[in-house]
Motif scaffolding. Sequence first.
Motif, PDB file in Angstrom:
ATOM      1  N   ILE A   1      -0.887  11.739  26.129  1.00 14.45           N
ATOM      2  CA  ILE A   1       0.098  10.880  26.805  1.00 14.45           C
ATOM      3  C   ILE A   1       1.474  11.033  26.172  1.00 14.45           C
ATOM      4  O   ILE A   1       2.486  11.157  26.874  1.00 14.45           O
ATOM      5  CB  ILE A   1      -0.373   9.410  26.787  1.00 14.45           C
ATOM      6  CG1 ILE A   1      -1.607   9.244  27.675  1.00 14.45           C
ATOM      7  CG2 ILE A   1       0.741   8.466  27.228  1.00 14.45           C
ATOM      8  CD1 ILE A   1      -2.296   7.904  27.535  1.00 14.45           C
ATOM      9  N   LEU A   2       1.524  11.029  24.846  1.00 12.33           N
ATOM     10  CA  LEU A   2       2.820  11.165  24.165  1.00 12.33           C
ATOM     11  C   LEU A   2       3.429  12.541  24.369  1.00 12.33           C
ATOM     12  O   LEU A   2       4.653  12.675  24.424  1.00 12.33           O
ATOM     13  CB  LEU A   2       2.662  10.864  22.674  1.00 12.33           C
ATOM     14  CG  LEU A   2       2.355   9.408  22.318  1.00 12.33           C
ATOM     15  CD1 LEU A   2       2.155   9.257  20.810  1.00 12.33           C
ATOM     16  CD2 LEU A   2       3.445   8.480  22.804  1.00 12.33           C
TER      17      LEU A   2
ATOM     18  N   ILE B   1      -9.717   8.846  20.960  1.00 17.71           N
ATOM     19  CA  ILE B   1      -8.542   7.982  21.120  1.00 17.71           C
ATOM     20  C   ILE B   1      -7.275   8.725  20.702  1.00 17.71           C
ATOM     21  O   ILE B   1      -6.254   8.670  21.401  1.00 17.71           O
ATOM     22  CB  ILE B   1      -8.720   6.675  20.326  1.00 17.71           C
ATOM     23  CG1 ILE B   1      -9.822   5.822  20.963  1.00 17.71           C
ATOM     24  CG2 ILE B   1      -7.417   5.895  20.248  1.00 17.71           C
ATOM     25  CD1 ILE B   1     -10.256   4.642  20.132  1.00 17.71           C
ATOM     26  N   ILE B   2      -7.315   9.436  19.591  1.00 19.23           N
ATOM     27  CA  ILE B   2      -6.150  10.196  19.128  1.00 19.23           C
ATOM     28  C   ILE B   2      -5.795  11.290  20.127  1.00 19.23           C
ATOM     29  O   ILE B   2      -4.611  11.519  20.414  1.00 19.23           O
ATOM     30  CB  ILE B   2      -6.417  10.773  17.728  1.00 19.23           C
ATOM     31  CG1 ILE B   2      -6.409   9.650  16.700  1.00 19.23           C
ATOM     32  CG2 ILE B   2      -5.389  11.837  17.357  1.00 19.23           C
ATOM     33  CD1 ILE B   2      -6.866  10.051  15.325  1.00 19.23           C
TER      34      ILE B   2
ATOM     35  N   ILE C   1      -6.363  11.298  23.425  1.00 19.12           N
ATOM     36  CA  ILE C   1      -5.781  10.691  24.631  1.00 19.12           C
ATOM     37  C   ILE C   1      -4.351  10.230  24.369  1.00 19.12           C
ATOM     38  O   ILE C   1      -3.447  10.487  25.175  1.00 19.12           O
ATOM     39  CB  ILE C   1      -6.669   9.535  25.128  1.00 19.12           C
ATOM     40  CG1 ILE C   1      -7.992  10.085  25.666  1.00 19.12           C
ATOM     41  CG2 ILE C   1      -5.957   8.705  26.189  1.00 19.12           C
ATOM     42  CD1 ILE C   1      -9.024   9.025  25.976  1.00 19.12           C
ATOM     43  N   VAL C   2      -4.140   9.572  23.249  1.00 19.45           N
ATOM     44  CA  VAL C   2      -2.781   9.114  22.908  1.00 19.45           C
ATOM     45  C   VAL C   2      -1.849  10.309  22.708  1.00 19.45           C
ATOM     46  O   VAL C   2      -0.697  10.299  23.164  1.00 19.45           O
ATOM     47  CB  VAL C   2      -2.818   8.209  21.660  1.00 19.45           C
ATOM     48  CG1 VAL C   2      -1.424   7.938  21.134  1.00 19.45           C
ATOM     49  CG2 VAL C   2      -3.526   6.906  21.974  1.00 19.45           C
ATOM     50  N   GLY C   3      -2.350  11.370  22.069  1.00 21.26           N
ATOM     51  CA  GLY C   3      -1.541  12.570  21.878  1.00 21.26           C
ATOM     52  C   GLY C   3      -1.168  13.231  23.186  1.00 21.26           C
ATOM     53  O   GLY C   3      -0.040  13.703  23.357  1.00 21.26           O
TER      54      GLY C   3
ATOM     55  N   GLY D   1      -3.309  17.433  23.700  1.00 24.73           N
ATOM     56  CA  GLY D   1      -4.142  16.293  23.344  1.00 24.73           C
ATOM     57  C   GLY D   1      -5.510  16.724  22.842  1.00 24.73           C
ATOM     58  O   GLY D   1      -6.054  16.137  21.903  1.00 24.73           O
TER      59      GLY D   1
END
Length: 136
Positions: free
Chosen positions: A29-30, A22-23, A25-27, A111
């Motif tokens: 995207i950000l 999750i971290i 994927i979020v990283g 990511g």
Amino acid sequence: MSDMNCCRRADCIFLSVAASVIIGIVGAILTYIATISLSTVFLWVAFGIAVGFLAIAYLTSAAFREICSRGCVCRTLPVLIVGILGTVLTALVLLAVDFAATSIIGAIVSGALLGFFALVITAAACFAKCASGCGE
């Protein structure tokens, strides 16, 4: 993944891998939308922390050789090593190759670095929990 908890709770290793994915994927995207950027200093720090964890894992694995039949330590150590090697390799790629700030490939590699680095931290917590005997 583990039968140590009698199927009442999620295993620590499963939770650390899920949180790391999750971290990551979020990283990614950000990074792609340019909300965060990884500086060279962060890459060197992540590389150094991963190498330090590799040395600590090597030194402590000899101490746990006798109690490896317990299972918890022997299941946690490969996850920790995957996180360490992934962090080292992705940090080296990001240090060696100059990606555009918001390129798709750069975001994916960034990511991956964040995910592997989170895996190192969470797997080390699982390893400490197992080594102390609290994982049983």
